[in-house]
Scaffold this active site. Structure first.
Site, short mmCIF file in Angstrom:
data_model
loop_
_atom_site.label_atom_id
_atom_site.label_comp_id
_atom_site.label_asym_id
_atom_site.label_seq_id
_atom_site.Cartn_x
_atom_site.Cartn_y
_atom_site.Cartn_z
N MET A 32 60.26 -11.33 -14.93
CA MET A 32 58.97 -12.02 -14.82
C MET A 32 59.20 -13.53 -14.77
O MET A 32 58.27 -14.32 -15.01
CB MET A 32 58.06 -11.64 -15.99
CG MET A 32 57.75 -10.14 -15.98
SD MET A 32 56.19 -9.71 -16.74
CE MET A 32 56.48 -10.20 -18.41
N HIS A 39 68.54 -13.24 -18.97
CA HIS A 39 68.45 -12.83 -17.56
C HIS A 39 69.78 -13.09 -16.85
O HIS A 39 70.23 -12.28 -16.04
CB HIS A 39 67.36 -13.62 -16.83
CG HIS A 39 65.97 -13.44 -17.37
ND1 HIS A 39 65.31 -14.45 -18.03
CD2 HIS A 39 65.12 -12.39 -17.35
CE1 HIS A 39 64.10 -14.03 -18.38
NE2 HIS A 39 63.96 -12.78 -17.98
N GLY A 149 67.68 -5.08 -19.70
CA GLY A 149 68.19 -5.55 -20.98
C GLY A 149 67.80 -4.62 -22.12
O GLY A 149 66.68 -4.10 -22.16
N GLN A 155 61.55 0.07 -23.16
CA GLN A 155 61.31 -0.06 -21.72
C GLN A 155 62.50 0.49 -20.92
O GLN A 155 62.32 1.27 -19.96
CB GLN A 155 61.09 -1.54 -21.39
CG GLN A 155 61.15 -1.89 -19.93
CD GLN A 155 60.88 -3.36 -19.70
OE1 GLN A 155 59.76 -3.82 -19.85
NE2 GLN A 155 61.90 -4.14 -19.33
P1 AMP Z 1 61.48 -10.17 -18.48
O1 AMP Z 1 61.56 -11.31 -17.52
O2 AMP Z 1 61.20 -10.59 -19.89
O3 AMP Z 1 60.59 -9.05 -18.00
O4 AMP Z 1 62.95 -9.56 -18.55
C1 AMP Z 1 63.61 -9.14 -17.40
C2 AMP Z 1 64.84 -8.36 -17.81
O5 AMP Z 1 65.70 -9.18 -18.58
C3 AMP Z 1 64.49 -7.13 -18.68
O6 AMP Z 1 65.33 -6.05 -18.31
C4 AMP Z 1 64.80 -7.63 -20.07
O7 AMP Z 1 65.13 -6.59 -20.97
C5 AMP Z 1 65.99 -8.53 -19.80
N1 AMP Z 1 66.14 -9.48 -20.89
C6 AMP Z 1 65.23 -10.38 -21.33
N2 AMP Z 1 65.70 -11.07 -22.40
C7 AMP Z 1 66.94 -10.59 -22.64
C8 AMP Z 1 67.95 -10.88 -23.62
N3 AMP Z 1 67.78 -11.79 -24.57
N4 AMP Z 1 69.11 -10.18 -23.55
C9 AMP Z 1 69.30 -9.23 -22.60
N5 AMP Z 1 68.39 -8.92 -21.65
C10 AMP Z 1 67.23 -9.59 -21.67
#
Ligand code: AMP
Length: 255
Positions: A32, A39, A149, A155
């Site tokens: 997002m 990320h 992640g 999720q």
């Molecule tokens: P988001 O932009 O928050 O929807 O996250 C996009 C992807 O990045 C998802 O698969 C999250 O689980 C992963 N993600 C976000 N923060 C972290 C983190 N601190 N460590 C590992 N993966 C992450």
């Protein structure tokens, strides 16, 4: 190396079928935006394991159960673009709502088991929105592998099981949580914390990793001013979501 921006599903599908990409291994990282080192770790892994890497940046309205949270969600496209270039991302898929949701969300993917627990109890409709957008994105991008992640462990599990249930031809790869120096899991929402809130927030991962039981942890978190949605131990993992001020944080640790 350039990073190309693709803003329509039709344009991407044409690229995917082009001689350049048709038989290549494509790694995909849905996000997002407001990209951070968490990320970046997914992107680096995709770049290492595939011929091409595509990320998507889309703040998906259907997964927000709170309009204020959606409105405040950080949007930093220029910075995301710079980081994507540095990390050798080949394509950024940056779609419009009307392109992704031409049906105006009259079709959705629902799950009736895991999605009703943990965050699902506190965020009605959240996982329907997540699963629906991920199904759409995977159908459009048609990647070989997609990276998620473990910070969003529930999720990740729901997506892996959805892909199995619907015979989707993609490998779902879980990636370890990336944390700040004090242990707080990196999250796009962390930039919404005030300086004081950010200092208090470091207690959250520290308490989850302690030997205390969930009831004791809930009590201590509340004493520190957190509003606790849940702390639960399930199959060797401790899951939690809390609010600090107006910001919701989630985390999980192996126990
Ligand atoms: P988001 O932009 O928050 O929807 O996250 C996009 C992807 O990045 C998802 O698969 C999250 O689980 C992963 N993600 C976000 N923060 C972290 C983190 N601190 N460590 C590992 N993966 C992450």
């Amino acid at each position: 190396m350039t990073t190309r921006i693709v803003d329509s599903a039709a344009e991407w599908k044409a690229i995917r079928k082009s001689p350049e990409l048709i038989s290549k291994k494509i790694g995909f990282v849905p996000t997002m935006g407001a990209l951070h080192k968490g990320h970046a770790s997914l992107i680096e892994r995709s770049v290492a394991e595939n011929d091409y890497t595509v990320i998507s940046i889309f703040v998906n309205p259907t997964q927000f159960d709170n309009p204020e949270d959606l409105q405040k969600y950080p949007r930093t496209f220029e910075k995301d673009m710079d980081l994507s270039k540095k990390l050798n991302v080949d394509f950024i898929f940056y779609p419009w709502y009307n392109d992704l949701y031409s049906d105006n969300y009259s079709y959705k993917v629902s799950e009736n088991n895991i999605s009703k627990t943990l965050c699902g109890t506190h965020r009605p409709g959240h996982f329907d929105g997540v699963l629906t957008v991920v199904m759409k994105l995977l159908n459009i991008i048609s990647p070989t592998r997609a990276y998620f992640g473990e910070k969003d462990y529930q999720q990740y599990k729901l997506i892996a099981k959805m892909c199995k249930a619907f015979f989707m031809d993609v490998e779902i790869i879980p990636c370890k949580i990336v944390r700040d120096d004090d242990g707080l899991a990196l999250s796009s929402r962390n930039i919404l914390l005030s300086n004081e809130e950010r200092i208090v927030a470091q207690n959250f991962p520290q308490l989850l990793q302690s030997k205390k039981n969930p009831a004791e942890i809930i009590k201590e978190l509340e004493q520190l001013g957190f509003k606790v949605d849940y702390v639960e131990d399930i199959e060797g993992r401790r899951f939690s979501a809390v609010h600090i001020g107006k910001v919701r944080l989630i985390d999980n640790v192996e126990i």
